[in-house]
Design a protein around this motif. Sequence first.
Motif, PDB file in Angstrom:
ATOM      1  N   TRP A   1       0.840  -1.185   0.000  1.00 41.59           N
ATOM      2  CA  TRP A   1       0.000   0.000   0.000  1.00 41.59           C
ATOM      3  C   TRP A   1       0.884   1.247   0.000  1.00 41.59           C
ATOM      4  O   TRP A   1       2.055   1.189   0.361  1.00 41.59           O
ATOM      5  N   VAL A   2       0.296   2.352  -0.438  1.00 40.30           N
ATOM      6  CA  VAL A   2       1.040   3.613  -0.524  1.00 40.30           C
ATOM      7  C   VAL A   2       0.129   4.764  -0.113  1.00 40.30           C
ATOM      8  O   VAL A   2      -1.058   4.784  -0.459  1.00 40.30           O
ATOM      9  N   VAL A   3       0.689   5.687   0.606  1.00 37.20           N
ATOM     10  CA  VAL A   3       0.058   6.989   0.765  1.00 37.20           C
ATOM     11  C   VAL A   3       1.084   8.032   0.318  1.00 37.20           C
ATOM     12  O   VAL A   3       2.246   7.977   0.714  1.00 37.20           O
ATOM     13  N   ARG A   4       0.648   8.917  -0.554  1.00 35.15           N
ATOM     14  CA  ARG A   4       1.501  10.031  -0.964  1.00 35.15           C
ATOM     15  C   ARG A   4       0.824  11.331  -0.548  1.00 35.15           C
ATOM     16  O   ARG A   4      -0.373  11.539  -0.800  1.00 35.15           O
ATOM     17  N   LYS A   5       1.582  12.171   0.102  1.00 37.27           N
ATOM     18  CA  LYS A   5       1.097  13.483   0.522  1.00 37.27           C
ATOM     19  C   LYS A   5       2.171  14.495   0.191  1.00 37.27           C
ATOM     20  O   LYS A   5       3.276  14.446   0.738  1.00 37.27           O
ATOM     21  N   GLY A   6       1.855  15.398  -0.734  1.00 35.11           N
ATOM     22  CA  GLY A   6       2.879  16.317  -1.214  1.00 35.11           C
ATOM     23  C   GLY A   6       3.993  15.527  -1.882  1.00 35.11           C
ATOM     24  O   GLY A   6       3.745  14.686  -2.742  1.00 35.11           O
ATOM     25  N   ASN A   7       5.218  15.772  -1.470  1.00 33.25           N
ATOM     26  CA  ASN A   7       6.350  15.061  -2.058  1.00 33.25           C
ATOM     27  C   ASN A   7       6.752  13.822  -1.260  1.00 33.25           C
ATOM     28  O   ASN A   7       7.675  13.106  -1.652  1.00 33.25           O
ATOM     29  N   TRP A   8       6.064  13.591  -0.137  1.00 34.73           N
ATOM     30  CA  TRP A   8       6.399  12.438   0.700  1.00 34.73           C
ATOM     31  C   TRP A   8       5.581  11.223   0.298  1.00 34.73           C
ATOM     32  O   TRP A   8       4.389  11.327   0.017  1.00 34.73           O
ATOM     33  N   LYS A   9       6.241  10.079   0.276  1.00 33.84           N
ATOM     34  CA  LYS A   9       5.587   8.829  -0.124  1.00 33.84           C
ATOM     35  C   LYS A   9       5.986   7.723   0.848  1.00 33.84           C
ATOM     36  O   LYS A   9       7.169   7.481   1.082  1.00 33.84           O
ATOM     37  N   LEU A  10       4.991   7.049   1.400  1.00 33.28           N
ATOM     38  CA  LEU A  10       5.211   5.939   2.320  1.00 33.28           C
ATOM     39  C   LEU A  10       4.635   4.672   1.722  1.00 33.28           C
ATOM     40  O   LEU A  10       3.469   4.636   1.330  1.00 33.28           O
ATOM     41  N   ILE A  11       5.466   3.633   1.636  1.00 31.41           N
ATOM     42  CA  ILE A  11       5.028   2.330   1.120  1.00 31.41           C
ATOM     43  C   ILE A  11       5.001   1.327   2.266  1.00 31.41           C
ATOM     44  O   ILE A  11       5.959   1.231   3.037  1.00 31.41           O
ATOM     45  N   GLY A  12       3.912   0.582   2.364  1.00 33.62           N
ATOM     46  CA  GLY A  12       3.847  -0.534   3.288  1.00 33.62           C
ATOM     47  C   GLY A  12       4.106  -1.822   2.535  1.00 33.62           C
ATOM     48  O   GLY A  12       3.564  -2.036   1.445  1.00 33.62           O
ATOM     49  N   PHE A  13       4.953  -2.683   3.076  1.00 33.68           N
ATOM     50  CA  PHE A  13       5.320  -3.965   2.456  1.00 33.68           C
ATOM     51  C   PHE A  13       5.785  -3.778   1.004  1.00 33.68           C
ATOM     52  O   PHE A  13       5.199  -4.331   0.074  1.00 33.68           O
ATOM     53  N   PRO A  14       6.812  -2.977   0.766  1.00 41.60           N
ATOM     54  CA  PRO A  14       7.251  -2.708  -0.616  1.00 41.60           C
ATOM     55  C   PRO A  14       7.731  -3.956  -1.337  1.00 41.60           C
ATOM     56  O   PRO A  14       8.249  -4.885  -0.718  1.00 41.60           O
ATOM     57  N   LYS A  15       7.564  -3.916  -2.647  1.00 41.31           N
ATOM     58  CA  LYS A  15       7.980  -5.027  -3.512  1.00 41.31           C
ATOM     59  C   LYS A  15       8.689  -4.422  -4.713  1.00 41.31           C
ATOM     60  O   LYS A  15       8.134  -3.533  -5.376  1.00 41.31           O
ATOM     61  N   ASP A  16       9.911  -4.877  -4.985  1.00 41.37           N
ATOM     62  CA  ASP A  16      10.695  -4.312  -6.083  1.00 41.37           C
ATOM     63  C   ASP A  16      10.838  -5.337  -7.198  1.00 41.37           C
ATOM     64  O   ASP A  16      11.749  -6.159  -7.202  1.00 41.37           O
ATOM     65  N   THR A  17       9.924  -5.292  -8.162  1.00 42.43           N
ATOM     66  CA  THR A  17       9.975  -6.236  -9.278  1.00 42.43           C
ATOM     67  C   THR A  17      11.070  -5.891 -10.285  1.00 42.43           C
ATOM     68  O   THR A  17      11.355  -6.691 -11.177  1.00 42.43           O
ATOM     69  N   SER A  18      11.683  -4.717 -10.155  1.00 44.46           N
ATOM     70  CA  SER A  18      12.798  -4.365 -11.029  1.00 44.46           C
ATOM     71  C   SER A  18      14.120  -4.913 -10.498  1.00 44.46           C
ATOM     72  O   SER A  18      15.131  -4.914 -11.195  1.00 44.46           O
ATOM     73  N   ASN A  19      14.099  -5.369  -9.239  1.00 48.88           N
ATOM     74  CA  ASN A  19      15.295  -5.932  -8.593  1.00 48.88           C
ATOM     75  C   ASN A  19      16.486  -4.978  -8.635  1.00 48.88           C
ATOM     76  O   ASN A  19      17.625  -5.394  -8.809  1.00 48.88           O
ATOM     77  N   LYS A  20      16.198  -3.699  -8.455  1.00 50.68           N
ATOM     78  CA  LYS A  20      17.280  -2.711  -8.469  1.00 50.68           C
ATOM     79  C   LYS A  20      18.071  -2.683  -7.172  1.00 50.68           C
ATOM     80  O   LYS A  20      19.181  -2.166  -7.126  1.00 50.68           O
TER      81      LYS A  20
ATOM     82  N   ASN B   1      11.237  10.931  -0.117  1.00 49.36           N
ATOM     83  CA  ASN B   1      10.885  12.302  -0.468  1.00 49.36           C
ATOM     84  C   ASN B   1      11.159  12.445  -1.957  1.00 49.36           C
ATOM     85  O   ASN B   1      12.314  12.556  -2.386  1.00 49.36           O
ATOM     86  N   LEU B   2      10.112  12.416  -2.764  1.00 53.61           N
ATOM     87  CA  LEU B   2      10.271  12.383  -4.218  1.00 53.61           C
ATOM     88  C   LEU B   2      10.815  13.689  -4.776  1.00 53.61           C
ATOM     89  O   LEU B   2      11.331  13.713  -5.894  1.00 53.61           O
ATOM     90  N   ASP B   3      10.703  14.751  -4.014  1.00 52.41           N
ATOM     91  CA  ASP B   3      11.251  16.029  -4.469  1.00 52.41           C
ATOM     92  C   ASP B   3      12.775  16.020  -4.413  1.00 52.41           C
ATOM     93  O   ASP B   3      13.443  16.697  -5.188  1.00 52.41           O
ATOM     94  N   GLU B   4      13.319  15.229  -3.506  1.00 52.77           N
ATOM     95  CA  GLU B   4      14.765  15.173  -3.327  1.00 52.77           C
ATOM     96  C   GLU B   4      15.401  13.970  -4.023  1.00 52.77           C
ATOM     97  O   GLU B   4      16.550  14.028  -4.440  1.00 52.77           O
ATOM     98  N   ASP B   5      14.657  12.854  -4.139  1.00 47.61           N
ATOM     99  CA  ASP B   5      15.230  11.638  -4.719  1.00 47.61           C
ATOM    100  C   ASP B   5      14.116  10.752  -5.243  1.00 47.61           C
ATOM    101  O   ASP B   5      13.369  10.157  -4.472  1.00 47.61           O
TER     102      ASP B   5
END
Length: 615
Positions: free
Chosen positions: A382-401, A415-419
Motif C-alpha cells: 500500500w502507498v500513501v503520498r502526501k505532497g512530495n512524501w511517499k510511504l510504502i507498506g510492504f514494498p515489492k521491487d519487481t525491477s530488482n534494483k 521524499n520524491l522532491d529530493e530523490d
Amino acid sequence: MRLKSNILKSYMAIAIAFSGFQSFAQTKSKPNVIVIYTDDQGAIDLGSYGANDIYSPNIDKLAKEGTRFTQAYVAAPVCAPSRAALLTGRYPQNAELTGNTSAEPGSDGLPAEQYTLAELFKDNGYATGHVGKWHLGMSQTSSPNAQGFDYSFGHLRGCIDNYSHFFYWEGPNIHDLYENGKEVFYDGQYFPDLASDKAINYVENHKNEPFFMYYAINMPHYPYQPTQKWREYYKNMAKPRADYAAFISTIDERIGFLMDKLDELGIRENTIVIYQSDNGYSTETRAFGGGGNAGPYRGAKSSLFEGGIRLPTIISWKNNLPENVVNDQFLMNIDWMPTLAKLCKLDKINTKIDGIDLSKMIENPKKTTERTSGFWKYGKQWVVRKGNWKLIGFPKDTSNKGELNLEEDALFLSNLDEDVSEMVNLASKYPEKVKELTQEFLAWEHGHEKDIPKKIETVSNLAKGGKISATTTVNQKYSDLNLLIDGKLGYTDYASGQWIGQEGKSMEFVIDLNKIKPIKTISVNSLNNSGNWIFPVQAVEIRLSDDGKTYGGLKTIKRDTKQPKTENATERLTLNIGEDSRFIKIKVEGIGNCPKGHPGAGFPGWFFVDEIIIE
C-alpha cells in the motif's frame, strides 16, 4: 430580377456561412475524445521521455502538440484494476476490482453498477467505441457493450497471441476475439493491424458526430511479436530490449496512422487525445525478465515503487490546449473522468468518484495542481503520498534494483522532491513523517490497522543455528533455505522475502541440529493465497536419524481437506514426535496442479513455506 437574385444569393451565402459557423461552434462545444492506453510500457520508453534507443516520432509529435506529464500515475500496478480506475474515476477498491480478472468463461469483472467513462459520454450524446484489450471481465454484464460502449472489438482476456488470437496462459487454450459480443475469426491476421484498422474505421464512421473511443493497445505486453520491419530496425540491439523496443515502434507507427486519419478528416483540432500506459514494464518470465526501462525509478509492473505506477502520459487538443508543455505536477488516471467532463462541457457526473478535475491546471500549466495526495493498495502493498512524501507498506521491487530488508523496510519512506530513485529508506530518519503518513493511510476508507506492518514474529526453533540442505531441486527465485530455520515467521505475502516457494513439485530437506536433541513436535508453516495460485501444504513426511545415514520409520500428516480456507493467511501442519534425534529428513508436498474450478485448473500450483519449526 437579376438584382433580387444576386441579393438572394448573398443572403443565402451569409446564411450558409452563419449556419456553418453555428454548426462548427456546436461541434466545438463537444470535442471528440480518444484515450489511448498501452499495455506494460516502461516509465521512460519513448523518445520524448528520454529513451535514446527507441524510435517513436508520432507519439513524440503528440507530446509536442500538447502536454507531457512527468508525474502522472495510474491507480494500480497491474492491468485490470488500472483500467477499472481509468474508466470509473475511482480507486480500484471503490471500483470493486482490485486485481486482475479471471480468464474463465463467464467470470465477472467490473461490476455492472459501476458508472464508466463510456456511460458518461453516451449520456451526453456521444457515440462510444472500444478497440483492443478489455481485461475487465468475461461475463455479459461486465462486457464492453454492457459498460456503455456502443461498439467493441478486441480480446477480453489479459493478452493473446497476435496471429492466432488465442489465449494460452491459464487453463485450456482458447480463442479470444470478439466484436460486439460475438466471436469473430481473423486467423493469421496481425492483431495490432486489425485493431488499428478498426480504430481508423470507427473514427471515419463517426466523423460527423461527437465520439469517445477507448483505444486499448495490447502492446508492449508479452508475447513480444513486433512486425518484421521493426525487428529489422533493432536487429543490432540485445534481446529482450530489441523486441520490446520494436513493439513500441509498432505502437507508434499505428498511432501515426490514426493521427493521419484525424488530419485527413479535418477533425484533429476537434479531438482530445490522451496517451497513457496502464502500468510499468513487465519482468515476468514470459517477458524474458524485462525489456522495458523505468529510468531513474525503482520498480516495474506489480510494484508500487515509482517504476510500476509513474508512467508516460500525454494530453493533446491541438489549438485548444497549451502545446509543447512539460508538466511536472501530480496527476492520477482517476482524474481523467472529471477532467474530460469539464473540458467537454458534459453534464454533472451523477456518481461518487475519487478523481479530481484538473482541467484548470492543464489549461494553465503555471496553476498548482488540485491533487495533493493519493492512495494505492495492491495485495499487501500500500502507498500513501502526501505532497512530495511517499510511504510504502510492504514494498515489492519487481525491477530488482536493490535489496529490501524484510524487517527494516516493511515501511519505506521517500521524499520524491529530493530523490525519485527510492533507493534509500528514510523511515528511520523521519519517524514522525512515517507516523503522520500512516495515520493518513488509516484515515482512508480502505486503510486498516491490519495493513500496518508489525514487528516480525519470532518462534522458538531447535533448528535455529543448525544446517539445512535440499535433496530435491529448489526454485532459483527462492533458494535461501536458511529462511526456513531462522526462527522468524514471514508476513502473509509470498514476495516479502521470508518465504521459500515451489511450483507443482514437492520439496525435501535434511536438517542437521548439530547434536542429538529431544524433539516434541515438528511444524510446517505455509501460505494460502489461491488468487496467486498459492495453496497450503497438503502433506508432510518425516524421518529421523542419529548419524544422517540411516533413517527410521516414516511419520506423516496430511492436511484436513474439510478445514476452511482463509485467503491470504497462513496454515500450520504439526506432527507429534516424542523422540531424540539429530538429523531430520522432511518432505513437503503441495497441491500439485490447481484444482478443478480454479482459473488455473490443470496447471501447476504453488506452495510457500516460511518456517520449519522444531520444538
